[in-house]
Enzyme design. Sequence first.
Site, mmCIF file in Angstrom:
data_model
loop_
_atom_site.group_PDB
_atom_site.id
_atom_site.type_symbol
_atom_site.label_atom_id
_atom_site.label_comp_id
_atom_site.label_asym_id
_atom_site.label_seq_id
_atom_site.Cartn_x
_atom_site.Cartn_y
_atom_site.Cartn_z
ATOM 1 C CG HIS A 131 -8.944 6.528 5.169
ATOM 2 N ND1 HIS A 131 -8.152 6.102 4.125
ATOM 3 C CD2 HIS A 131 -8.389 6.013 6.298
ATOM 4 C CE1 HIS A 131 -7.154 5.365 4.602
ATOM 5 N NE2 HIS A 131 -7.280 5.294 5.920
ATOM 6 N NE ARG B 272 -7.105 0.262 7.681
ATOM 7 C CZ ARG B 272 -6.680 0.341 6.420
ATOM 8 N NH1 ARG B 272 -5.983 1.374 6.032
ATOM 9 N NH2 ARG B 272 -6.946 -0.636 5.585
ATOM 10 C CD GLU C 227 -4.825 11.447 2.136
ATOM 11 O OE1 GLU C 227 -5.257 12.586 1.965
ATOM 12 O OE2 GLU C 227 -5.476 10.432 1.841
ATOM 13 C CG ASP C 228 -3.494 6.408 4.335
ATOM 14 O OD1 ASP C 228 -4.347 7.243 4.684
ATOM 15 O OD2 ASP C 228 -3.677 5.571 3.442
ATOM 16 C CB CYS D 183 -4.663 7.628 -1.101
ATOM 17 S SG CYS D 183 -6.350 7.356 -0.691
ATOM 18 N NE ARG E 224 -0.939 1.757 4.077
ATOM 19 C CZ ARG E 224 -1.486 2.844 3.555
ATOM 20 N NH1 ARG E 224 -2.784 3.039 3.653
ATOM 21 N NH2 ARG E 224 -0.743 3.738 2.938
ATOM 22 C CG ASP F 39 -2.133 -0.875 1.050
ATOM 23 O OD1 ASP F 39 -2.925 -0.599 0.127
ATOM 24 O OD2 ASP F 39 -2.286 -1.839 1.816
HETATM 25 N N1 GLY Z 1 -5.560 -0.285 0.411
HETATM 26 C C1 GLY Z 1 -5.580 0.942 1.088
HETATM 27 C C2 GLY Z 1 -5.601 0.714 2.559
HETATM 28 O O1 GLY Z 1 -6.333 -0.144 2.952
HETATM 29 O O2 GLY Z 1 -4.924 1.318 3.334
#
Ligand code: GLY
Length: 259
Positions: A160, A130, A65-66, A248, A85, A60
């Site tokens: 999100h 998340r 962005e995350d 993202c 991640r 990912d």
């Molecule tokens: N595939 C994007 C996420 O789940 O973070």
Amino acid sequence: MWTAITREVSPALAGCELSFVPRNPIDIALARRQHAAYCRALESLGCDVIELPALPGYPDSVFVEDVALVFDEVAIATRPGAKSRRGEGDAVHEVLGSLRPLSRIQAHGTLDGGDVLRIGKRVFVGISARSNEAGRAQLRKLLAPHGYTVEGVATRECLHLKSAVTQVADDMLLVNPAWLADASPFASFRMLEVDPDEEHAANAVRVGNAILYPDCFPKTLARLRAQGIHVTTVDVSELQKAEGAVTCCSLLLRTSTPA
Ligand code: GLY
């Protein structure tokens, strides 16, 4: 005036996290071409684009962005809610650390950048699978000295907060109301609703007064253009299969203020 940090598509993208969309085959070569076109589109809107190399061990990792938040005063390394991640962000944090003082969300807080929507000095944080309360509390504490408020917004049936709502003009939000459990935190803004046939259409990247937007939501695109909003479109079909959206794929930071 704007810098965009991006990361090339991982060869492992097909093994990405998926929460609300079914798994479908992803054409990695096409995803790479689409991502390159996305970077060129950011440049056409006035961004200097920093493209980091692909990370084969992190499916990912194109969704930069995350892993971080950037404000004019400070950058924050997030702690993504998906364990797969964590560790994606190191090179991004290194770049940001050279541009801003860098703070970090610590365990056991979790926070995905996709859950954080900044509008002026107001920061809205998705109450999602998340991002947790400890993450929001830490963010509140880190941002308070810089004059920002942090408000929680409950989402439903989407990954999100920014799947459900993004800013498309100074006083206007693009929103899928079905994915917000409570839209009252946004009561002071004008709301432009996505077309009901296009539930994933609320995600747009705003650069200055223009937006970058997927080309696959023609009905909502017409609504945006009817508002006089300048829209540049991109094809991101393969990234959408990975439950990604246009916000993202970049971290935008203001590198100078207009003269
Ligand atoms: N595939 C994007 C996420 O789940 O973070």
